[in-house]
Design a protein around this motif. Structure first.
Motif, PDB file in Angstrom:
ATOM      1  N   GLU A 166       0.879  -1.231  -0.076  1.00 38.10           N
ATOM      2  CA  GLU A 166      -0.242  -0.002   0.002  1.00 38.10           C
ATOM      3  C   GLU A 166       0.720   1.210   0.084  1.00 38.10           C
ATOM      4  OE1 GLU A 166      -2.402  -0.871   3.433  1.00 38.10           O
ATOM      5  OE2 GLU A 166      -4.052  -1.772   2.021  1.00 38.10           O
ATOM      6  N   LYS A 167       2.107   1.288   0.661  1.00 39.97           N
ATOM      7  CA  LYS A 167       3.023   2.329   0.609  1.00 39.97           C
ATOM      8  C   LYS A 167       3.608   2.662  -0.599  1.00 39.97           C
ATOM      9  CE  LYS A 167       7.382   4.069   3.046  1.00 39.97           C
ATOM     10  NZ  LYS A 167       8.080   3.898   1.864  1.00 39.97           N
ATOM     11  N   MET A 168       4.007   1.550  -1.266  1.00 37.32           N
ATOM     12  CA  MET A 168       4.589   1.636  -2.550  1.00 37.32           C
ATOM     13  C   MET A 168       3.359   2.081  -3.539  1.00 37.32           C
ATOM     14  SD  MET A 168       6.632  -1.755  -2.592  1.00 37.32           S
ATOM     15  CE  MET A 168       6.754  -1.964  -4.400  1.00 37.32           C
ATOM     16  N   MET A 169       2.146   1.727  -3.441  1.00 36.31           N
ATOM     17  CA  MET A 169       1.256   2.022  -4.256  1.00 36.31           C
ATOM     18  C   MET A 169       0.971   3.795  -3.899  1.00 36.31           C
ATOM     19  SD  MET A 169      -1.279  -1.139  -4.296  1.00 36.31           S
ATOM     20  CE  MET A 169      -2.647  -0.264  -4.831  1.00 36.31           C
ATOM     21  N   ARG A 185       1.699   6.735  -6.983  1.00 37.03           N
ATOM     22  CA  ARG A 185       0.374   7.851  -7.150  1.00 37.03           C
ATOM     23  C   ARG A 185       1.033   9.079  -7.005  1.00 37.03           C
ATOM     24  NH1 ARG A 185      -2.934   3.956  -4.768  1.00 37.03           N
ATOM     25  NH2 ARG A 185      -3.038   5.029  -2.753  1.00 37.03           N
ATOM     26  N   GLN A 186       1.629   9.091  -5.773  1.00 37.98           N
ATOM     27  CA  GLN A 186       2.133  10.929  -5.723  1.00 37.98           C
ATOM     28  C   GLN A 186       3.040  11.291  -6.586  1.00 37.98           C
ATOM     29  OE1 GLN A 186      -0.283  11.714  -3.521  1.00 37.98           O
ATOM     30  NE2 GLN A 186       1.359  12.561  -2.058  1.00 37.98           N
ATOM     31  N   LYS A 187       4.013  10.266  -6.868  1.00 39.46           N
ATOM     32  CA  LYS A 187       4.977  10.694  -7.950  1.00 39.46           C
ATOM     33  C   LYS A 187       4.489  11.073  -9.326  1.00 39.46           C
ATOM     34  CE  LYS A 187       9.354   8.388  -6.275  1.00 39.46           C
ATOM     35  NZ  LYS A 187      10.200   7.477  -6.538  1.00 39.46           N
ATOM     36  N   PRO A 240       4.789  14.788  -3.164  1.00 41.61           N
ATOM     37  CA  PRO A 240       5.514  14.194  -2.388  1.00 41.61           C
ATOM     38  C   PRO A 240       5.076  12.901  -1.947  1.00 41.61           C
ATOM     39  CG  PRO A 240       4.679  15.987  -1.181  1.00 41.61           C
ATOM     40  CD  PRO A 240       3.885  15.930  -2.344  1.00 41.61           C
ATOM     41  N   THR A 241       6.517  12.050  -1.884  1.00 43.26           N
ATOM     42  CA  THR A 241       5.850  10.567  -1.292  1.00 43.26           C
ATOM     43  C   THR A 241       5.859  10.391   0.342  1.00 43.26           C
ATOM     44  OG1 THR A 241       8.440  10.013  -1.111  1.00 43.26           O
ATOM     45  CG2 THR A 241       7.553   9.677  -3.330  1.00 43.26           C
ATOM     46  N   SER A 242       5.599   9.284   0.598  1.00 41.42           N
ATOM     47  CA  SER A 242       5.410   9.125   1.981  1.00 41.42           C
ATOM     48  C   SER A 242       6.708   9.617   2.863  1.00 41.42           C
ATOM     49  CB  SER A 242       4.829   7.686   2.549  1.00 41.42           C
ATOM     50  OG  SER A 242       5.649   6.944   1.964  1.00 41.42           O
TER      51      SER A 242
END
Length: 192
Positions: free
Chosen positions: A149-152, A156-158, A163-165
């Motif tokens: 979920e973090k990678m997804m 999406r953010q990129k 900004p990423t998490s």
């Protein structure tokens, strides 16, 4: 093909011919087995056709951690031998469906590897050619699911130029540090 180097040295057309011949041989060997089987990363399912009218009391199925025996009482076993890998006994089962097919479900102990065969000594498949089915997030354990979920989210953010998490965590840490140290000048601070 005797080695990876030889295979890699072939032209694309020659590789295609070698692959097609290997697939044909593998298909013929699998078709000759007295059972059909399929697998996912977590389990193996085996189906065996038996004479119509077969009753549960006529069936012999012994699922052990490292071995499998399946057959009909008073006859030579249809499958008997050491399993390719260990199975979870509590999660492995069998059923007799429509009095004509034995279905065996084997839950793998190591749920992250492909089996080359069900029983040692039986024809093997080329596991490097397996294309796994898409899995659902709900099928994953909590830690793996969180990571996916973090990678997804980061992907999406990129894609949206946001900004990423990890970037958000850094920004939040900097904001808290600034609140704790209002006397410091952060105007030239660089993130990254």
């Amino acid at each position: 093909m005797s080695s990876k180097e030889e295979y890699d040295g072939l032209s694309a057309e020659e590789r295609e011919q070698v692959d097609a011949a290997a697939l044909k041989k593998e298909s013929e060997e699998q078709a000759a087995l007295p059972y059909k089987w399929k697998q996912t990363l977590v389990d193996v399912d085996v189906s065996i056709q038996v004479p119509k009218g077969t009753r549960g009391k006529d069936v012999v199925v012994e699922i052990k951690k490292k071995s499998l025996k399946v057959g009909l009482k008073g006859q030579t076993p249809i499958i008997e031998g050491k399993l390719f890998k260990e199975v979870k006994l509590d999660d492995s089962t069998w059923t007799l469906d429509d009095q004509k097919e034995i279905n065996i479900h084997l839950e793998k102990v190591k749920g992250s590897e492909w089996w080359k065969c069900v029983v040692d000594g039986h024809p093997e498949i080329d596991t490097s050619k397996i294309t796994p089915e898409n899995s659902k997030l709900s099928d994953l354990d909590g830690e793996t699911r969180g990571m996916v979920e973090k990678m997804m989210f980061d992907q999406r953010q990129k894609a949206a130029g946001k900004p990423t998490s990890d970037d958000l965590k850094k920004a939040e840490a900097l904001r808290r540090f600034q609140e704790q140290h209002p006397e410091m000048d952060f105007s030239n601070a660089k993130m990254g």
